[in-house]
Design a protein around this motif. Sequence first.
Motif, PDB file in Angstrom:
ATOM      1  N   GLY A 252      61.671  54.662  33.215  1.00  0.00           N
ATOM      2  CA  GLY A 252      62.955  54.419  32.793  1.00  0.00           C
ATOM      3  C   GLY A 252      62.914  52.900  32.681  1.00  0.00           C
ATOM      4  N   SER A 253      62.692  52.096  33.578  1.00  0.00           N
ATOM      5  CA  SER A 253      62.791  50.718  33.565  1.00  0.00           C
ATOM      6  C   SER A 253      61.743  49.730  33.244  1.00  0.00           C
ATOM      7  N   LEU A 254      60.446  50.364  33.823  1.00  0.00           N
ATOM      8  CA  LEU A 254      59.324  49.560  33.719  1.00  0.00           C
ATOM      9  C   LEU A 254      58.608  49.887  32.520  1.00  0.00           C
ATOM     10  N   GLY A 255      58.840  50.893  31.680  1.00  0.00           N
ATOM     11  CA  GLY A 255      58.358  51.156  30.475  1.00  0.00           C
ATOM     12  C   GLY A 255      56.912  51.854  30.328  1.00  0.00           C
ATOM     13  N   LEU A 256      56.202  51.633  29.579  1.00  0.00           N
ATOM     14  CA  LEU A 256      54.817  52.352  29.300  1.00  0.00           C
ATOM     15  C   LEU A 256      53.927  51.846  30.332  1.00  0.00           C
ATOM     16  N   GLY A 257      53.014  52.706  30.882  1.00  0.00           N
ATOM     17  CA  GLY A 257      52.149  52.507  31.852  1.00  0.00           C
ATOM     18  C   GLY A 257      50.938  53.202  31.632  1.00  0.00           C
ATOM     19  N   ILE A 258      49.679  52.934  32.416  1.00  0.00           N
ATOM     20  CA  ILE A 258      48.491  53.686  32.146  1.00  0.00           C
ATOM     21  C   ILE A 258      48.009  54.088  33.699  1.00  0.00           C
ATOM     22  N   ILE A 259      47.790  55.203  33.969  1.00  0.00           N
ATOM     23  CA  ILE A 259      47.603  55.687  35.483  1.00  0.00           C
ATOM     24  C   ILE A 259      46.002  55.232  35.658  1.00  0.00           C
ATOM     25  N   GLN A 260      45.964  54.492  36.651  1.00  0.00           N
ATOM     26  CA  GLN A 260      44.748  53.869  37.346  1.00  0.00           C
ATOM     27  C   GLN A 260      43.807  55.142  38.134  1.00  0.00           C
ATOM     28  N   LYS A 261      44.569  55.661  39.173  1.00  0.00           N
ATOM     29  CA  LYS A 261      44.099  56.598  39.983  1.00  0.00           C
ATOM     30  C   LYS A 261      45.121  57.456  40.574  1.00  0.00           C
ATOM     31  N   ASN A 262      44.514  58.431  41.147  1.00  0.00           N
ATOM     32  CA  ASN A 262      45.486  59.679  41.820  1.00  0.00           C
ATOM     33  C   ASN A 262      44.694  60.530  42.899  1.00  0.00           C
ATOM     34  N   ASP A 263      45.120  60.289  44.154  1.00  0.00           N
ATOM     35  CA  ASP A 263      44.458  60.942  45.090  1.00  0.00           C
ATOM     36  C   ASP A 263      45.219  62.037  45.544  1.00  0.00           C
ATOM     37  N   SER A 264      46.152  62.583  44.872  1.00  0.00           N
ATOM     38  CA  SER A 264      46.805  63.788  45.205  1.00  0.00           C
ATOM     39  C   SER A 264      48.273  63.533  46.004  1.00  0.00           C
ATOM     40  N   ASN A 265      48.012  62.185  46.790  1.00  0.00           N
ATOM     41  CA  ASN A 265      49.269  62.001  47.450  1.00  0.00           C
ATOM     42  C   ASN A 265      50.046  60.724  46.541  1.00  0.00           C
TER      43      ASN A 265
ATOM     44  N   PHE B 140      57.493  61.629  43.589  1.00  0.00           N
ATOM     45  CA  PHE B 140      58.320  60.705  42.887  1.00  0.00           C
ATOM     46  C   PHE B 140      58.060  60.613  41.456  1.00  0.00           C
ATOM     47  N   ALA B 141      56.697  60.616  41.375  1.00  0.00           N
ATOM     48  CA  ALA B 141      56.308  60.520  39.965  1.00  0.00           C
ATOM     49  C   ALA B 141      56.938  61.654  39.049  1.00  0.00           C
ATOM     50  N   GLN B 142      56.681  62.947  39.639  1.00  0.00           N
ATOM     51  CA  GLN B 142      57.228  63.919  38.732  1.00  0.00           C
ATOM     52  C   GLN B 142      58.782  63.818  38.411  1.00  0.00           C
ATOM     53  N   LYS B 143      59.642  63.167  39.289  1.00  0.00           N
ATOM     54  CA  LYS B 143      61.043  63.006  38.948  1.00  0.00           C
ATOM     55  C   LYS B 143      61.099  61.589  38.021  1.00  0.00           C
ATOM     56  N   SER B 144      60.252  60.535  38.026  1.00  0.00           N
ATOM     57  CA  SER B 144      60.729  59.298  37.428  1.00  0.00           C
ATOM     58  C   SER B 144      59.570  59.225  36.172  1.00  0.00           C
ATOM     59  N   LEU B 145      58.664  59.761  36.247  1.00  0.00           N
ATOM     60  CA  LEU B 145      57.698  59.594  34.946  1.00  0.00           C
ATOM     61  C   LEU B 145      57.681  60.532  33.767  1.00  0.00           C
ATOM     62  N   GLY B 146      57.798  60.005  32.589  1.00  0.00           N
ATOM     63  CA  GLY B 146      57.250  60.957  31.502  1.00  0.00           C
ATOM     64  C   GLY B 146      55.923  61.009  31.140  1.00  0.00           C
ATOM     65  N   LEU B 147      55.381  62.165  30.871  1.00  0.00           N
ATOM     66  CA  LEU B 147      54.108  62.289  30.227  1.00  0.00           C
ATOM     67  C   LEU B 147      53.813  62.117  28.790  1.00  0.00           C
ATOM     68  N   ILE B 148      53.034  61.164  28.306  1.00  0.00           N
ATOM     69  CA  ILE B 148      52.886  60.821  26.950  1.00  0.00           C
ATOM     70  C   ILE B 148      51.685  61.425  26.414  1.00  0.00           C
ATOM     71  N   PRO B 149      51.800  62.361  25.486  1.00  0.00           N
ATOM     72  CA  PRO B 149      50.487  63.145  24.905  1.00  0.00           C
ATOM     73  C   PRO B 149      49.359  61.961  24.558  1.00  0.00           C
ATOM     74  N   ALA B 150      48.286  62.223  24.497  1.00  0.00           N
ATOM     75  CA  ALA B 150      47.243  61.120  23.989  1.00  0.00           C
ATOM     76  C   ALA B 150      47.316  60.943  22.691  1.00  0.00           C
ATOM     77  N   ASN B 151      47.725  61.516  21.695  1.00  0.00           N
ATOM     78  CA  ASN B 151      47.907  61.113  20.547  1.00  0.00           C
ATOM     79  C   ASN B 151      49.105  60.550  20.032  1.00  0.00           C
ATOM     80  N   HIS B 152      49.966  60.563  20.872  1.00  0.00           N
ATOM     81  CA  HIS B 152      51.222  59.911  20.470  1.00  0.00           C
ATOM     82  C   HIS B 152      51.423  58.543  20.292  1.00  0.00           C
ATOM     83  N   LEU B 153      52.339  58.182  19.400  1.00  0.00           N
ATOM     84  CA  LEU B 153      52.192  56.509  18.799  1.00  0.00           C
ATOM     85  C   LEU B 153      52.622  55.679  20.239  1.00  0.00           C
ATOM     86  N   LYS B 154      53.308  56.325  21.346  1.00  0.00           N
ATOM     87  CA  LYS B 154      53.632  55.537  22.461  1.00  0.00           C
ATOM     88  C   LYS B 154      52.366  55.275  23.220  1.00  0.00           C
ATOM     89  N   ALA B 155      51.411  56.362  23.266  1.00  0.00           N
ATOM     90  CA  ALA B 155      50.293  56.039  24.173  1.00  0.00           C
ATOM     91  C   ALA B 155      49.327  55.198  23.359  1.00  0.00           C
TER      92      ALA B 155
END
Length: 906
Positions: free
Chosen positions: A316-329, A347-362
Amino acid sequence: MLEETYQKFERLPAELSQEISQFTPEFRATLASFAVEAADRGKADTFLQRAESLERKKGSLLWSAYLIAQLNNQMRRVEDWERALLKLGDRLLQATAPQLARDIADEILGSHPSAHAARLLVRAAEADGDAAALEAALEQAWTMDMGNPDVALRLAEQAKLRGDRAGELEWMGASLKGLAEADEWKKMDECILAVIDGDEESSQAAAIETLPLIYRGGDADKAAGYLDLGLPKWRSPNFAPLLEKTLRAIAERGSAPESVRDAYIATLRAQHNDFAELDEYLELSGLPNSENELAPAIKAWDLLWSYRPGVVVEHGSLGLGIIQKNDSNRILINFPKSPAHSMTVAFAQKSLGLIPANHLKAQLARDHEGTLGRFATDPAGTLANALEDLGGTAKNTDVKKYLTHLGFPASSFAAWWKKAKSAAKDHPRLDDHEAYRDVMHLVREGAGGEFRLPILTVKKGPRAAVTLVNRFVTQHPGALEQAKARYTPYFNEWLMDDGTLASDRAIVLLLLARWFPDHSEAWGKVAAELNAEEVDAPNWASPIDQRLWLELLGRDTRWNDTLPPFLGSRKTEMRQAARAELMARWKDRAPLELERLLERATELPSVTIALCTEAMNEPEIPSWANPWRVTVALLSILEGKSEEALAKEALRILDVEEGRLLSLVKNKEPEEDLGLTLERLVRYWRSSDRYFFPVLEFIKRTRAKKVAEDAEARRAEELRKLDIPTGDQTEFETTLMTRQTFERMVGELERLNRDLKTVIPVAIRKARELGDLKENAEYDAAKLKQRQTTQRCEQLEAAIRNIRLIEDLEISTETVGPGTEVTLAGPTGKRVLWMLGEGDNHIGEGVVSYRAPLGKQLIGHRVGDKLTLTAEIGEGDYEILSIRKLLPEYEARATISLLSKTPVRS
């Protein structure tokens, strides 16, 4: 006549064989026509009762059964109509007349889908022994009763008979779901084994989708066996996504066997074998561990996979970002504003929106500059991306809002949209069949980009409807005849509606005139009637519409009144076309007619300006352009109610420095009638002084200079009366007020005129659409508002014509008058009064109008005068202590616009 026809039917032989021979398509058409005529004459119910009574007495007769059906159809009894025809179809099958039964079934299916009629069609084809017809009937039955396994299996048999193994497997697969739901396990087992053994893809998919039904039926071992048999084929990339969905559904039911877990892992490996961290993610999710329940492990996998490295997310406030790593926690995300930003998975589940790979935002997140660059270089591709993000269909306004929100330049959107629409014709992903209404689609399976006639929204009015239909026909010229058939009744209704605005009716008329040119004479009469209602065709933006309107008016006998205004068109080509048309019609009378047009200068100011400009530009002045007549015509425009732009053009022609007209009249006396008209115009000048003084300057340089000198003398006398009033002289020929109040009046008039042209007509149109005008309160209120606004405009226009500005007077401080501040000494002490004009009370405290009772008592008195006042400041004796000039502070409006149709004194 109806009675005689019915009696002929009753006399038909009752023997079945003879009836069948007579039951031809022509005879059925006769019965249908009889039913239509009976309904038209209001006797359908009567003959229906008679036919039903005959059926009860003599049994079912073919003609009476068919007539009963047709009468029910005319009376809108659809269920009775279908029931009667189905009963007749059964009778025909019993009478070994399958072709006639097929005709009856086709008649039902031609009107609406019916599973019963489809089954009748199948039985008729079987009885007829026509294999091709039977298969076609079965396929139609399948569309009416999709999912019926018996129909699918019969179609599989037909495919087998003709040696079509792929078709046989396809229909076997189609039967699986119905067989499982009906618990017909033996048939299902035979079909699913055949399907798994075959290579037909759609049937393999059907087998996969049937597995959850088998588990739900309680036979988990059988389902596991089918899964083991099919897994070598189903874990391929073609089937893996569907199989994963199916296995997920099985796992959610609980107690899934280990074979489901193994199969699920196999599908993941088949889909994501190029993901380097796949084994790590599988271990983190707990899927390989048989001690973990399968459903929770799948959910853990989903979280890991959803937030895997490379996925674009939005905060919502940080804009678009790219995930670098996920260790399940915890998840590590690279935001432009916050690199290597860490947050928990919860917290990611509540605050992040997933953008499809072919989406213009992505695409913007991965390659911002390159994506913006493609906006200009590949408009169709960008539009396809945007439509996919917006659900497949969008209007240009929605696309603009979306793209500008992403950072694409809004200023160039209109040009970009035009290019994108043009390129859409050749883009494989874009469907532009509704581009005429600025709506674009992604290509949908089976759509084919075929046009559909647009739906007119009657409430939006005729102008919007004509625009929509014109744009549609321009894009789909092949649909013109369909559009004419569909929309002509609507446009005719608008054209004949006196309550519709004349300008809107004119637009409708232009459309109909293009569609039906053979009616041009009738259109010409309608155009002439509308032209009298101030349609103002010469000032339309489109020269094409102007030319057509000119042609229509030329068809009417009143052309000599309706065509001349086009000589003043803003379009050069239209002025030339109108001139050529009139010259051809006037012939030898042309000079006289043009001279008459100059005499109508106040009525036709734009025509006058065009003619005068043309005459002054000719090397030799035309005979019809008498220089003094041209002068009088231009003065009439300046003195009358003409637009500001036309007045400026008139002044340009009257230019005393470089104007050709002055050189032509300088040493020439005006003819007697023109001289009298000139004197009258100047003597009773009603318009602004900013026009009056240039006119006087022009006339003073001609032989008619005495007219100007007399006018100046009268003006000086008027000013003298205003500047040096006597005690009794309290009435003025004009109304005085300050510029501030004057501009308030002009502003009010401008606003009211805008309302008369825009807000009020819309309110009237909307009220009219509500229904009966006799009991329509909204319509009455809107019309009352129109009358009141018109009356107020007339009052303001009349007042503005006679206004003089106090700021323009030579204000004396020797006597009390408008524009002075007066200090009085009286019974209650000193009082300060400010003498101004009509309506100036809002300017400040102590303002007194020169026309008020107190103003009339004070005006003309000097310092030291003693007088008895009986006005509102209190009765008593007062002495004038001082008089000083005082005018209100004034700052000109940034864009002052004096009404073009309201000449005023300034």
